[in-house]
Design a protein around this motif. Structure first.
Motif, mmCIF file in Angstrom:
data_model
loop_
_atom_site.group_PDB
_atom_site.id
_atom_site.type_symbol
_atom_site.label_atom_id
_atom_site.label_comp_id
_atom_site.label_asym_id
_atom_site.label_seq_id
_atom_site.Cartn_x
_atom_site.Cartn_y
_atom_site.Cartn_z
ATOM 1 N N ARG A 114 -53.706 -2.459 -22.125
ATOM 2 C CA ARG A 114 -53.193 -3.603 -21.172
ATOM 3 C C ARG A 114 -53.166 -5.192 -21.782
ATOM 4 N NH1 ARG A 114 -56.520 -0.853 -16.671
ATOM 5 N NH2 ARG A 114 -58.085 -1.464 -18.055
ATOM 6 N N ARG A 115 -53.884 -5.647 -22.481
ATOM 7 C CA ARG A 115 -54.277 -6.630 -23.024
ATOM 8 C C ARG A 115 -53.504 -7.553 -24.179
ATOM 9 N NH1 ARG A 115 -60.503 -7.613 -22.252
ATOM 10 N NH2 ARG A 115 -61.325 -7.335 -20.446
ATOM 11 N N LEU A 116 -52.577 -6.467 -24.197
ATOM 12 C CA LEU A 116 -51.691 -6.990 -25.537
ATOM 13 C C LEU A 116 -51.148 -7.985 -25.163
ATOM 14 C CD1 LEU A 116 -50.665 -3.591 -27.174
ATOM 15 C CD2 LEU A 116 -52.468 -5.088 -28.293
ATOM 16 N N ASP A 117 -50.013 -7.904 -23.933
ATOM 17 C CA ASP A 117 -48.916 -8.998 -24.235
ATOM 18 C C ASP A 117 -50.077 -10.358 -23.738
ATOM 19 O OD1 ASP A 117 -46.841 -6.901 -23.809
ATOM 20 O OD2 ASP A 117 -47.109 -7.102 -21.821
ATOM 21 N N GLN A 118 -50.936 -10.440 -22.744
ATOM 22 C CA GLN A 118 -51.066 -11.541 -23.130
ATOM 23 C C GLN A 118 -51.718 -12.448 -24.336
ATOM 24 O OE1 GLN A 118 -55.145 -12.089 -20.371
ATOM 25 N NE2 GLN A 118 -55.264 -13.809 -20.198
ATOM 26 N N ALA A 119 -52.465 -11.293 -25.516
ATOM 27 C CA ALA A 119 -53.041 -12.108 -27.111
ATOM 28 C C ALA A 119 -51.278 -12.239 -27.477
ATOM 29 C CB ALA A 119 -53.498 -10.469 -27.098
ATOM 30 N N ALA A 120 -50.177 -11.384 -27.178
ATOM 31 C CA ALA A 120 -49.241 -11.882 -28.610
ATOM 32 C C ALA A 120 -49.154 -12.961 -28.037
ATOM 33 C CB ALA A 120 -48.469 -10.815 -27.927
ATOM 34 N N GLU A 121 -49.046 -13.934 -26.691
ATOM 35 C CA GLU A 121 -48.490 -15.036 -26.601
ATOM 36 C C GLU A 121 -49.704 -15.624 -27.138
ATOM 37 O OE1 GLU A 121 -46.182 -17.757 -25.393
ATOM 38 O OE2 GLU A 121 -45.784 -15.404 -25.467
ATOM 39 N N ALA A 122 -50.834 -15.771 -26.963
ATOM 40 C CA ALA A 122 -51.920 -16.629 -26.980
ATOM 41 C C ALA A 122 -51.327 -16.781 -28.929
ATOM 42 C CB ALA A 122 -53.132 -16.663 -26.701
ATOM 43 N N THR A 123 -51.334 -15.345 -29.325
ATOM 44 C CA THR A 123 -51.822 -15.999 -30.512
ATOM 45 C C THR A 123 -50.364 -16.859 -31.416
ATOM 46 O OG1 THR A 123 -50.603 -13.594 -30.631
ATOM 47 C CG2 THR A 123 -53.074 -13.782 -30.953
ATOM 48 N N LYS A 124 -49.206 -16.305 -30.298
ATOM 49 C CA LYS A 124 -48.027 -16.950 -31.001
ATOM 50 C C LYS A 124 -48.117 -18.406 -30.859
ATOM 51 C CE LYS A 124 -42.815 -17.235 -29.459
ATOM 52 N NZ LYS A 124 -42.196 -16.922 -28.334
ATOM 53 N N GLN A 125 -48.467 -18.851 -29.847
ATOM 54 C CA GLN A 125 -48.818 -20.566 -29.572
ATOM 55 C C GLN A 125 -49.181 -20.966 -30.728
ATOM 56 O OE1 GLN A 125 -50.039 -20.848 -25.625
ATOM 57 N NE2 GLN A 125 -48.624 -20.387 -25.180
ATOM 58 N N ALA A 126 -50.330 -20.057 -31.011
ATOM 59 C CA ALA A 126 -51.603 -20.807 -32.512
ATOM 60 C C ALA A 126 -51.454 -20.740 -33.497
ATOM 61 C CB ALA A 126 -52.871 -19.673 -32.700
ATOM 62 N N ALA A 127 -50.203 -19.856 -34.092
ATOM 63 C CA ALA A 127 -49.158 -19.730 -35.032
ATOM 64 C C ALA A 127 -48.061 -20.834 -35.446
ATOM 65 C CB ALA A 127 -48.715 -18.439 -35.373
ATOM 66 N N GLU A 128 -47.553 -20.922 -34.272
ATOM 67 C CA GLU A 128 -46.808 -21.971 -33.989
ATOM 68 C C GLU A 128 -47.782 -23.180 -34.529
ATOM 69 O OE1 GLU A 128 -44.301 -21.290 -30.392
ATOM 70 O OE2 GLU A 128 -43.685 -19.756 -31.005
ATOM 71 N N SER A 129 -48.390 -23.480 -33.701
ATOM 72 C CA SER A 129 -49.404 -24.926 -33.970
ATOM 73 C C SER A 129 -49.834 -24.900 -35.356
ATOM 74 C CB SER A 129 -50.614 -24.871 -32.851
ATOM 75 O OG SER A 129 -50.142 -24.997 -31.781
ATOM 76 N N ALA A 130 -49.647 -23.620 -35.849
ATOM 77 C CA ALA A 130 -50.814 -24.120 -37.525
ATOM 78 C C ALA A 130 -49.756 -23.769 -38.580
ATOM 79 C CB ALA A 130 -52.028 -22.321 -37.563
ATOM 80 N N GLN A 131 -48.457 -23.507 -37.763
ATOM 81 C CA GLN A 131 -47.636 -23.607 -38.870
ATOM 82 C C GLN A 131 -47.564 -24.366 -39.092
ATOM 83 O OE1 GLN A 131 -46.100 -21.292 -41.648
ATOM 84 N NE2 GLN A 131 -44.939 -23.681 -42.153
ATOM 85 N N SER A 132 -46.869 -25.137 -37.756
ATOM 86 C CA SER A 132 -46.015 -27.163 -38.201
ATOM 87 C C SER A 132 -47.626 -28.113 -38.772
ATOM 88 C CB SER A 132 -46.432 -27.554 -36.855
ATOM 89 O OG SER A 132 -46.147 -28.712 -36.315
ATOM 90 N N LEU A 133 -49.045 -27.598 -39.028
ATOM 91 C CA LEU A 133 -49.416 -28.663 -39.248
ATOM 92 C C LEU A 133 -49.501 -27.997 -40.688
ATOM 93 C CD1 LEU A 133 -52.279 -27.901 -37.003
ATOM 94 C CD2 LEU A 133 -51.481 -30.675 -38.081
ATOM 95 N N ALA A 134 -49.531 -27.175 -41.046
ATOM 96 C CA ALA A 134 -49.425 -26.713 -42.299
ATOM 97 C C ALA A 134 -48.102 -27.525 -43.182
ATOM 98 C CB ALA A 134 -48.814 -25.101 -42.654
ATOM 99 N N GLU A 135 -46.545 -27.821 -42.412
ATOM 100 C CA GLU A 135 -45.708 -28.118 -42.899
ATOM 101 C C GLU A 135 -45.899 -29.703 -43.052
ATOM 102 O OE1 GLU A 135 -42.626 -27.359 -39.861
ATOM 103 O OE2 GLU A 135 -42.610 -25.171 -40.487
ATOM 104 N N GLU A 136 -46.905 -30.065 -42.759
ATOM 105 C CA GLU A 136 -47.122 -31.737 -42.791
ATOM 106 C C GLU A 136 -48.181 -31.824 -44.357
ATOM 107 O OE1 GLU A 136 -49.696 -35.266 -40.282
ATOM 108 O OE2 GLU A 136 -49.344 -33.558 -39.154
#
Length: 397
Positions: free
Chosen positions: A307-329
């Motif tokens: 039941r906690r998967l949806d919330q975890a999916a959204e939070a991890t998505k945001q972290a991945a996007e932020s990390a990817q932006s930093l990796a590109e930099e």
């Protein structure tokens, strides 16, 4: 200098899969043992390595990939699994919550995923629920002896005894091992092979830049596996795969930022550029750590709660996007100050390098004694194969 640049190589390969499987009460407890193996069998259990002898203990989340080899795995409850050549398998074992009206009782669950190849499995004596799955289908088994496989197109199922509950589309009946060609056309199999080869190279050279490259390949392989399961017909499998994919993406980005640092160090770039990139890499690593924490939220006191998967999916998505932006930099800085040829080969060439190695293997083995065993299993009748499995899996062993 920032600790990132002082990390020994070994840590670039160790614990690469741990983030996909958040903490449980007994996460480090062995759940199975390699009873026998021969030929080329690669395992990811903390680090990636080739099995050199039996009796290796396996834990929740471990991966097994066979090349020209077979392996027999015995679980603590008496269940037995046999993995055919050119297969890629993952093992999960944990407590899961199960919704039943307003109640959520927990139950012991084992999930075995076949991404490519063929697996024979026989259930044990415990009440643990066993689920065998491929990227496109799943089946629950009880009191069962069964074979499952995946050939990049079809999910294959052969029930030898007992009963199964099916999800998704299965092609039922006796089937042969998909074999080497199918494995080399499988993205998960190829990515894992690249990760193993990069890890071996890093161990051989002891160069920090090679260790960083190996770490990138390891996380890329885990992300590929998660991608394959995101659209699974079982909502729990698909939901967890989405969380795993996002978390893997965050760690992959952090590894790419770390690689940018090591490229600058090797190129003897200005210290100011190295320090700036290290700060970026630290921030990317922080996002990966946040993804870990968010993924771990799907567990409550060591019990997986879907039941906690949806919330975890959204939070991890945001972290991945932020990390990817930093990796590109970070990568942009390395591209400007380090020789371009250092970065270009990372993406596609490793994939092409792995294929000739596999295709060339039969020619290397032809003068010796290893080639025939690889081809022998294919013409075997199902009856012969089943009898061999039963003999090897007998309690007397």
């Amino acid at each position: 200098m920032n600790p990132i640049s002082r990390i020994p190589f070994i840590f670039s390969a160790l614990l690469a899969a741990a983030f996909l499987f958040p903490p449980q009460a007994d996460a480090s407890k062995p759940i199975a043992v390699v009873f026998s193996s021969y030929g080329e069998v690669i395992v990811q259990s903390g680090e990636i390595f080739m099995i050199s002898k039996p009796a290796l203990q396996l834990k929740d989340g471990d991966r097994i990939q066979t090349k020209q080899g077979r392996v027999t795995i015995n679980f603590e409850d008496g269940a037995v699994m046999k993995i055919s050549p050119f297969s890629h398998i993952t093992i999960r074992q944990r407590e899961e919550k199960h919704e039943l009206w307003i109640f959520t009782p927990k139950r012991a669950v084992r999930r075995i995923t076949c991404f490519i190849g063929k697996v024979w499995f026989k259930t044990g004596v415990s009440k643990r629920r066993n689920y065998l799955q491929t990227p496109t289908a799943a089946c629950g088994v009880r009191g069962t002896e069964v074979e499952i496989g995946y050939n990049n197109v079809e999910s294959l199922l052969n029930v030898l005894s007992g009963a199964v509950d099916k999800v998704g589309v299965w092609k039922e009946g006796a089937f042969t091992e998909p074999g080497q060609e199918a494995a080399l056309n499988n993205r998960v199999y190829r990515a894992f092979l690249r990760a193993y080869e990069a890890t071996e190279k890093g161990k051989a050279t002891r160069k920090k830049v090679d260790g960083a490259k190996a770490k990138v390949e390891v996380y890329r392989a885990i992300k590929e596996a998660a991608d394959e399961l995101r659209k699974h017909p079982d909502a729990i499998v698909g939901g967890e795969a989405q969380v795993a994919r996002n978390t893997a993406a965050a760690h992959l980005a952090a590894a790419q930022a770390e690689l940018a640092v090591q490229r600058l160090v090797e190129a003897e770039a200005p210290e100011s550029a190295i320090q700036k990139t290290e700060i970026i890499a630290d921030n990317a690593q922080a996002q990966a750590a946040f993804a870990n924490q968010a993924a771990g939220a799907v567990y409550e006191e060591g019990v997986f709660d879907p039941r906690r998967l949806d919330q975890a999916a959204e939070a991890t998505k945001q972290a991945a996007e932020s990390a990817q932006s930093l990796a590109e930099e970070a990568t942009a800085i390395a591209e400007e100050l380090a020789p371009p040829e250092e970065a270009v080969p990372e993406e596609e060439p490793p994939l092409e390098e792995a294929l000739p190695e596999e295709e060339a293997a039969p020619e290397e083995a032809a003068p010796g004694e290893e080639a025939p065993p690889v081809e022998v299993p294919l013409p075997d009748t199902e009856t012969t194969e089943q009898e061999r499995y039963k003999v090897e899996a007998s309690p007397s062993q």
